[in-house]
Scaffold this active site. Structure first.
Site, PDB file in Angstrom:
ATOM      1  N   GLU A   1       0.836  -1.211   0.000  1.00  0.00           N
ATOM      2  CA  GLU A   1       0.000   0.000   0.000  1.00  0.00           C
ATOM      3  C   GLU A   1       0.870   1.259   0.000  1.00  0.00           C
ATOM      4  OE1 GLU A   1      -2.790  -0.249   3.213  1.00  0.00           O
ATOM      5  OE2 GLU A   1      -4.180  -1.450   2.042  1.00  0.00           O
TER       6      GLU A   1
ATOM      7  N   GLU B   1      -6.546  -7.722  -0.335  1.00  0.00           N
ATOM      8  CA  GLU B   1      -6.905  -7.701   1.091  1.00  0.00           C
ATOM      9  C   GLU B   1      -8.350  -7.260   1.251  1.00  0.00           C
ATOM     10  OE1 GLU B   1      -4.644  -5.026   3.531  1.00  0.00           O
ATOM     11  OE2 GLU B   1      -2.733  -5.661   2.712  1.00  0.00           O
TER      12      GLU B   1
HETATM   13  C1  GAL Z   1      -4.147  -2.485   5.129  1.00  0.00           C
HETATM   14  C2  GAL Z   1      -2.694  -2.920   5.231  1.00  0.00           C
HETATM   15  C3  GAL Z   1      -2.552  -4.166   6.079  1.00  0.00           C
HETATM   16  C4  GAL Z   1      -3.341  -4.034   7.344  1.00  0.00           C
HETATM   17  C5  GAL Z   1      -4.779  -3.735   7.007  1.00  0.00           C
HETATM   18  C6  GAL Z   1      -5.679  -3.608   8.201  1.00  0.00           C
HETATM   19  O1  GAL Z   1      -4.256  -1.148   4.797  1.00  0.00           O
HETATM   20  O2  GAL Z   1      -2.160  -3.185   3.955  1.00  0.00           O
HETATM   21  O3  GAL Z   1      -1.178  -4.379   6.360  1.00  0.00           O
HETATM   22  O4  GAL Z   1      -2.804  -3.010   8.116  1.00  0.00           O
HETATM   23  O5  GAL Z   1      -4.834  -2.526   6.317  1.00  0.00           O
HETATM   24  O6  GAL Z   1      -7.003  -3.343   7.817  1.00  0.00           O
END
Ligand code: GAL
Length: 679
Positions: free
Chosen positions: A152, A309
């Site tokens: 990110e 994710e």
């Molecule tokens: C994303 C990040 C992850 C984790 C996640 C939590 O933005 O890439 O590492 O922190 O959020 O929701």
């Protein structure tokens, strides 16, 4: 370019896997549970720099060898991170200048993550050196399916205002403008005595007494996106050298995060991947999810992309972290798949026991496997397995929406004006994303698929094109939009579009300068509304935020204001242009107004819904090159729904002879029977 691991023969299922946070005794259980759930891809090592390189130039890979060997043995592929998202403590201790500086000149500290300046050559050298060591060690590892560069980019530190960044910014400006006169013209520095006579006089837009120069701010955002992209590319090039056939990605956050120009980024990755999290404060988070997924597909140029994710249940970073209701995770995951994701990945595999994210849900909850989250994870894995035929297929649309980060940046006023002032623009209420969402929602409700495109995209395949708040627009895009309408397309442009050029200078002669010819209108003055104020239109709808003193100049008036500051003045117009029509929406219509307007446009353009479905049932179709189609139906209602379909519901295995039942809050995916064409 899209190159999928595993030849794209199945949908990816898995998540971020951080075994370094657990005793090795847990790893064997992880593998067993991953197999039980049908996990086939995990992202490993995202935050493991401090363990992989505990001292400068000393690498410890033995633990990662064991992790990857175990995964390979279990038949689970790895999206291997370059581990550079968060440098170790020793790096900033040795070189404090890599720590980023805020707009106020405060130095950030080590102790969270992502504490590095995007322009720091020390960071870049250290990061590419680590990426190279990882590439050398694992390029031929049987578990390796894909590379995951950084994480990110820009999530926490998108812009750094330190002196190293200032020097890099000046270099970027020299390349862009070549000489200072050109920069002074572009930045309009005759205003407020801002003229520069030496390059060294220029800094990032640090905190200033009042509104800072808007073009300076815009250029700094362009520069900052480019700097981070350079960081990504430097690591990518190293990986490519050592493993030319392994696809490379970095995870985007397309819908809410606005710091990177993702059109530029998308050109540099092999697979577009995206992270998406629901906001508990959003009254219709599933619509925002759909928008995010469609925008990601746009960045992928229509090719399959990957949901890298999302959360199994609650996150840990909102004011109130609402758990997902039973079935919600399945609906979320399959809505992304419906809109082109070749898989559903999560943050993260096992809920953490320690650290700032310990209240973030995991596929394996703190409470273990006798939990509804785990059961839902296993069920989802089964479903995705049954949908593997849909991998590689595409979504098509008749409607396109123009989306542009540069316009979005330019719309944003100065985020830190002086005390007592709030914006240098006509109103603080004109919101880029709000306008995009406003146009998107009625189409989502009508079951009409939308592609997102860049302003200068080829529009010839679309019937209807929507242009929300394209405040800043370049000449090439104006020509594209005019050609689209000339050749028979239907176009809608909203208020506060076409106002400035690439330097954020007003296009003179009346608003909206760029689109006066195309829209057949001319506005002489903006009349923004007070907070909460609304205006009635004479077609019974209402608007808020914005009105303008608009004169038709060839356009037909569709609706005018019935009250407010401009009674009788046109609010909605339509201009026949070539063989198409260009519509203008000069106010911010409310929900019913937007629905009515979009219905008219859809009818005029001859756009059709994916399928006729009850309100609240989302429908999207994916089509494979061999003609097989999968109809995804996602029911957001509390009652079962019936939708016309012929084929097999892959979720239940039942055949649909004319209609399929979509359970309340559930999903059906029909592999459709293609009617034989008569030859
Ligand atoms: C994303 C990040 C992850 C984790 C996640 C939590 O933005 O890439 O590492 O922190 O959020 O929701």
């Amino acid at each position: 370019m899209t190159r999928w691991p595993d030849g794209g023969r199945r949908l990816a299922f898995g998540g971020d896997y951080n075994p370094e946070q657990w005793d090795e005794a847990v790893w064997a259980e992880d593998l067993r549970l991953m197999q039980e759930a049908g996990v086939n891809l995990v992202t490993v090592g995202v935050f493991s720099w401090a363990l992989l390189e505990p001292r400068p130039g000393t690498y410890e890979f033995a633990w990662l060898d064991r992790v990857l060997d175990g995964l390979a043995g279990a038949g689970i592929a790895v999206d291997l991170a370059t581990a550079t998202a968060s440098p170790p403590a020793w790096l900033s201790r040795l070189h404090p200048e890599i720590l980023p500086e805020t707009v106020d000149g405060a130095r950030m500290s080590f102790g969270a993550r992502q504490a590095w300046c995007p322009s720091s050559s020390i960071y870049r050298d250290a990061a590419t050196a680590l990426a190279e060591q990882i590439a050398i060690r694992y390029a031929d590892h049987p578990a390796l399916a894909m590379w995951h560069v950084g994480n990110e980019y820009g999530c926490h530190v998108a812009r750094c205002y330190c002196e190293i960044s200032a020097e890099a910014f000046r270099g970027w400006l020299r390349r862009r403008y070549r000489d200072l006169d050109a920069l002074n013209d572009a930045w309009g520095t005759s205003f407020w005595s801002q003229r520069y006579h030496e390059w060294d006089e220029i800094s990032p837009p640090r905190r200033a007494p009042t509104f800072s120069n808007p073009t300076q701010r815009l250029d700094f955002r362009r520069f900052s996106s480019d700097e981070l992209l350079d960081c990504y590319c430097a690591e990518r090039d190293v990986l490519r050298r050592h493993s030319p056939d392994v696809p490379i990605t970095t995870n985007f956050m397309v819908s809410r995060f606005d710091e990177l120009d993702y059109w530029a980024w998308a050109r540099e990755v092999d697979i577009v991947s995206n992270d998406h999290y629901l906001l508990a404060s959003d009254p219709a988070p599933h619509v925002e999810l759909a928008l995010s997924a469609d925008l990601t597909r746009g960045l992928a140029g229509g090719a399959p992309w990957l949901l890298m994710e999302h959360s199994p249940s609650a996150v840990n970073w909102q004011p109130r972290n609402v758990a997902k209701r039973p079935g919600e995770m399945r609906r979320n995951s399959l809505a992304h798949v419906a809109r082109g994701s070749d898989g559903a990945m999560f943050f993260q595999w096992r809920a953490a026991q320690a650290g700032a994210e310990k209240y973030h849900s995991g596929m394996v909850p703190h409470a273990g496997t006798d939990t509804r989250v785990w059961r839902e994870v296993v069920e989802l894995g089964e479903s995705l397995g049954r949908l593997s035929e849909s991998a590689g297929s595409r979504v098509t649309a008749e409607v396109a929406m123009v989306f542009d980060w540069q316009a979005r940046w330019a719309v944003d006023g100065d985020p830190m004006p002086a005390r007592g002032l709030s914006t240098a623009h006509p109103t603080v209420d004109a919101s880029y994303l709000g306008t995009v969402r406003g146009l998107y929602t009625p189409l989502w409700e009508a079951g009409i698929t939308v592609d997102f495109v860049a302003p200068d995209a080829d529009l010839s395949g679309y019937r209807l094109v929507l242009v929300p708040m394209l405040y800043l627009v370049e000449d090439a895009a104006i020509a594209r939009l005019e050609r689209f309408v000339e050749q028979g397309g239907t176009l809608l442009i909203t208020y506060f579009s076409g106002i400035v050029d690439a330097n954020d200078h007003i296009r003179l002669g009346g608003y909206p300068g760029a689109f006066r010819r195309l829209l057949g209108v001319r506005a002489e003055e903006f009349f923004p509304l007070r907070a909460g104020e609304t205006v009635q239109l004479d077609d019974g709808t209402a608007g808020d935020i914005w009105t303008e003193l608009l004169h038709p100049d060839g356009a037909e008036v569709i609706a005018s204001y019935a009250d407010g500051p401009l009674p009788g003045v046109p609010a909605i117009t339509r201009h026949s242009f070539g063989s198409g029509a260009a519509w203008y929406m000069a106010t911010s219509l409310d929900g019913p107004g937007l629905s009515l307007l979009l219905r008219r446009l859809v009818d005029e353009a001859g756009v059709s819904a994916v399928v006729e479905a009850p309100a609240g049932v989302e429908a999207v179709r994916r089509r494979s090159p061999d003609g097989t189609t999968h109809l995804f139906l996602i029911n957001h209602n509390d009652a079962d729904a019936k939708v016309a379909a012929k084929g097999t519901d892959l979720i239940t295995g039942e055949s649909a002879e004319g209609s399929v039942r979509v359970p309340a809050r559930g999903v059906a995916v029909v592999e459709e029977v293609v009617e034989e064409k008569e030859s």
